[in-house]
Design an enzyme around this catalytic site. Sequence first.
Site, PDB file in Angstrom:
ATOM      1  CE1 TYR A  61      -3.368  -2.648  -0.066  1.00  0.00           C
ATOM      2  CE2 TYR A  61      -3.745  -2.350   2.019  1.00  0.00           C
ATOM      3  CZ  TYR A  61      -3.986  -3.011   1.031  1.00  0.00           C
ATOM      4  OH  TYR A  61      -4.998  -3.918   0.997  1.00  0.00           O
ATOM      5  CG  LEU A 217     -18.356   1.418   2.330  1.00  0.00           C
ATOM      6  CD1 LEU A 217     -17.602   2.833   2.591  1.00  0.00           C
ATOM      7  CD2 LEU A 217     -19.888   1.565   2.789  1.00  0.00           C
TER       8      LEU A 217
HETATM    9  N1  LIG Z   1      -7.133  -8.722   0.379  1.00  0.00           N
HETATM   10  C1  LIG Z   1      -7.381  -7.512  -0.538  1.00  0.00           C
HETATM   11  O1  LIG Z   1      -7.317  -8.264  -1.620  1.00  0.00           O
HETATM   12  C2  LIG Z   1      -7.617  -6.348  -0.230  1.00  0.00           C
HETATM   13  C3  LIG Z   1      -8.164  -5.624  -1.479  1.00  0.00           C
HETATM   14  C4  LIG Z   1      -8.451  -4.318  -1.103  1.00  0.00           C
HETATM   15  C5  LIG Z   1      -8.612  -3.756  -0.244  1.00  0.00           C
HETATM   16  N2  LIG Z   1      -8.254  -4.655   1.110  1.00  0.00           N
HETATM   17  C6  LIG Z   1      -8.454  -3.969   2.329  1.00  0.00           C
HETATM   18  O2  LIG Z   1      -9.686  -3.870   2.660  1.00  0.00           O
HETATM   19  C7  LIG Z   1      -9.881  -2.311   2.986  1.00  0.00           C
HETATM   20  C8  LIG Z   1     -11.307  -2.050   2.915  1.00  0.00           C
HETATM   21  O3  LIG Z   1     -11.384  -1.785   1.674  1.00  0.00           O
HETATM   22  P1  LIG Z   1     -12.224  -0.641   1.221  1.00  0.00           P
HETATM   23  O4  LIG Z   1     -13.121  -0.721   0.205  1.00  0.00           O
HETATM   24  O5  LIG Z   1     -12.773   0.220   2.237  1.00  0.00           O
HETATM   25  O6  LIG Z   1     -10.969   0.236   0.338  1.00  0.00           O
HETATM   26  P2  LIG Z   1     -10.657   1.662   0.146  1.00  0.00           P
HETATM   27  O7  LIG Z   1      -9.917   1.938  -1.080  1.00  0.00           O
HETATM   28  O8  LIG Z   1     -10.145   1.688   1.534  1.00  0.00           O
HETATM   29  O9  LIG Z   1     -11.966   2.706  -0.162  1.00  0.00           O
HETATM   30  C9  LIG Z   1     -12.795   2.955   0.580  1.00  0.00           C
HETATM   31  C10 LIG Z   1     -13.556   4.052  -0.043  1.00  0.00           C
HETATM   32  O10 LIG Z   1     -14.701   4.331   0.622  1.00  0.00           O
HETATM   33  C11 LIG Z   1     -14.992   5.763   0.974  1.00  0.00           C
HETATM   34  N3  LIG Z   1     -15.391   5.810   2.366  1.00  0.00           N
HETATM   35  C12 LIG Z   1     -14.961   5.209   3.414  1.00  0.00           C
HETATM   36  N4  LIG Z   1     -15.885   5.659   4.426  1.00  0.00           N
HETATM   37  C13 LIG Z   1     -17.022   6.141   3.958  1.00  0.00           C
HETATM   38  C14 LIG Z   1     -18.168   6.863   4.180  1.00  0.00           C
HETATM   39  N5  LIG Z   1     -18.518   6.839   5.488  1.00  0.00           N
HETATM   40  N6  LIG Z   1     -19.004   7.438   3.637  1.00  0.00           N
HETATM   41  C15 LIG Z   1     -18.638   7.645   2.280  1.00  0.00           C
HETATM   42  N7  LIG Z   1     -17.537   7.087   1.753  1.00  0.00           N
HETATM   43  C16 LIG Z   1     -16.705   6.393   2.449  1.00  0.00           C
HETATM   44  C17 LIG Z   1     -13.473   6.030   0.891  1.00  0.00           C
HETATM   45  O11 LIG Z   1     -13.390   7.475   0.466  1.00  0.00           O
HETATM   46  P3  LIG Z   1     -12.773   8.516   1.398  1.00  0.00           P
HETATM   47  O12 LIG Z   1     -11.260   8.359   1.939  1.00  0.00           O
HETATM   48  O13 LIG Z   1     -13.033   9.950   0.768  1.00  0.00           O
HETATM   49  O14 LIG Z   1     -13.663   8.530   2.881  1.00  0.00           O
HETATM   50  C18 LIG Z   1     -12.852   5.207  -0.160  1.00  0.00           C
HETATM   51  O15 LIG Z   1     -12.844   5.856  -1.258  1.00  0.00           O
HETATM   52  C19 LIG Z   1      -8.869  -1.697   2.493  1.00  0.00           C
HETATM   53  O16 LIG Z   1      -8.459  -0.433   3.016  1.00  0.00           O
HETATM   54  C20 LIG Z   1      -7.593  -2.590   2.542  1.00  0.00           C
HETATM   55  O17 LIG Z   1      -7.025  -2.597   3.919  1.00  0.00           O
HETATM   56  C21 LIG Z   1      -7.721  -5.902   0.776  1.00  0.00           C
END
Ligand SMILES: NC(=O)c1ccc[n+]([C@@H]2O[C@H](COP(=O)([O-])OP(=O)(O)OC[C@H]3O[C@@H](n4cnc5c(N)ncnc54)[C@H](OP(=O)(O)O)[C@@H]3O)[C@@H](O)[C@H]2O)c1
Length: 313
Positions: A61, A217
């Site tokens: 990351y 999300l």
């Molecule tokens: N194992 C795997 O292959 C893999 C792959 C992908 C991710 N992951 C893990 O999973 C975690 C979670 O994934 P993720 O989908 O959350 O990825 P993310 O890329 O961290 O995206 C989350 C998105 O949702 C938005 N968001 C978060 N809280 C929000 C809210 N309350 N209201 C509106 N928008 C909101 C964020 O934007 P803002 O920044 O503007 O809030 C961001 O764009 C990642 O951070 C990573 O640690 C693992």
Amino acid sequence: MQEHDTERPGGAYRLGSRTVARIGYGAMALERFAEDRDAGVALLHRGRDLGVDHVDTADFYGDSTANDVIRRAFGTSDEVVVVSKVGAVRVDAPMPLALAQRPEQLRAQVHANLRGLGRDRIDVVNLRRADVGPGLIAEGEQLVDLDDQLAEMTAMRDEGLIAGIGLSAVSAGALERGLAAGIVCVQNAYSLVAREHEPLLDFCVRHGVAWVPYFPLGGAFPGLPKVVDEPVAARIAAELGVTTAQLGLAWLLGHAPDVLLIPGTSSVAHLEENVAVGTIRPTPEQTAELDAVWDRRDTAEGDTDEVARPRWP
Ligand SMILES: NC(=O)c1ccc[n+]([C@@H]2O[C@H](COP(=O)([O-])OP(=O)(O)OC[C@H]3O[C@@H](n4cnc5c(N)ncnc54)[C@H](OP(=O)(O)O)[C@@H]3O)[C@@H](O)[C@H]2O)c1
């Protein structure tokens, strides 16, 4: 049976040898703080102060940026449980990530994580397979036998480099085969609007394994369905006086007792909203409507989009 602790956001859950809040934080978003690491540290400290004690990361990351921010925020303290993942590495081209699935590559990545985090042991490391999307799918020399990979992971656990092992982007068959290695969590893509992996969630609940969905999300990447675009969720969220994103996370928490949340965000306001979802209680009727969102999407979209909506065997 898991303990319930109303002091922790979303309640408490036993993840491997540690107890964590069911609402954690996904550190992928920390890569956006490469030029202002203090702001990333402040975000993590705000989460910690609100009770977030589970952070999901990876060395890739932001080319170790996320791990560096976590190290600056927490040093070697055990106040947060740090979960990382191995199975891919950062490259410049043609994509930001390339698979690195061979056992010696997994070991090299564990050491890179230890260096970046400044720790001598990582609480949990997910073996990020590439059996299922969204994302990279293993082929050629990167199609590595699960038993060979788990032999390396369990050796590193025996050596004390990692305390627990998880699986990610894993197929149902690989999860069943891998369970005997002592799997503490599974991390596949899953949300209100993308439930292809429901059979694996059921399997985890039956075996008391944490289900820690990524893209809770729906995923920020283009082309993936998003919870905030789901009209039924938007209407019910308005009825409850919460945001649609909050309702999507609350639905996940209520859907199964073994679900842990790791939503990622670079915004303190979103972090605060996400930590608060443990108190959102949709009525049984609202929950039934949310449950049916997937059946409706499934029927409406059929099998026309196989890439975005992989089928389970
Ligand atoms: N194992 C795997 O292959 C893999 C792959 C992908 C991710 N992951 C893990 O999973 C975690 C979670 O994934 P993720 O989908 O959350 O990825 P993310 O890329 O961290 O995206 C989350 C998105 O949702 C938005 N968001 C978060 N809280 C929000 C809210 N309350 N209201 C509106 N928008 C909101 C964020 O934007 P803002 O920044 O503007 O809030 C961001 O764009 C990642 O951070 C990573 O640690 C693992």
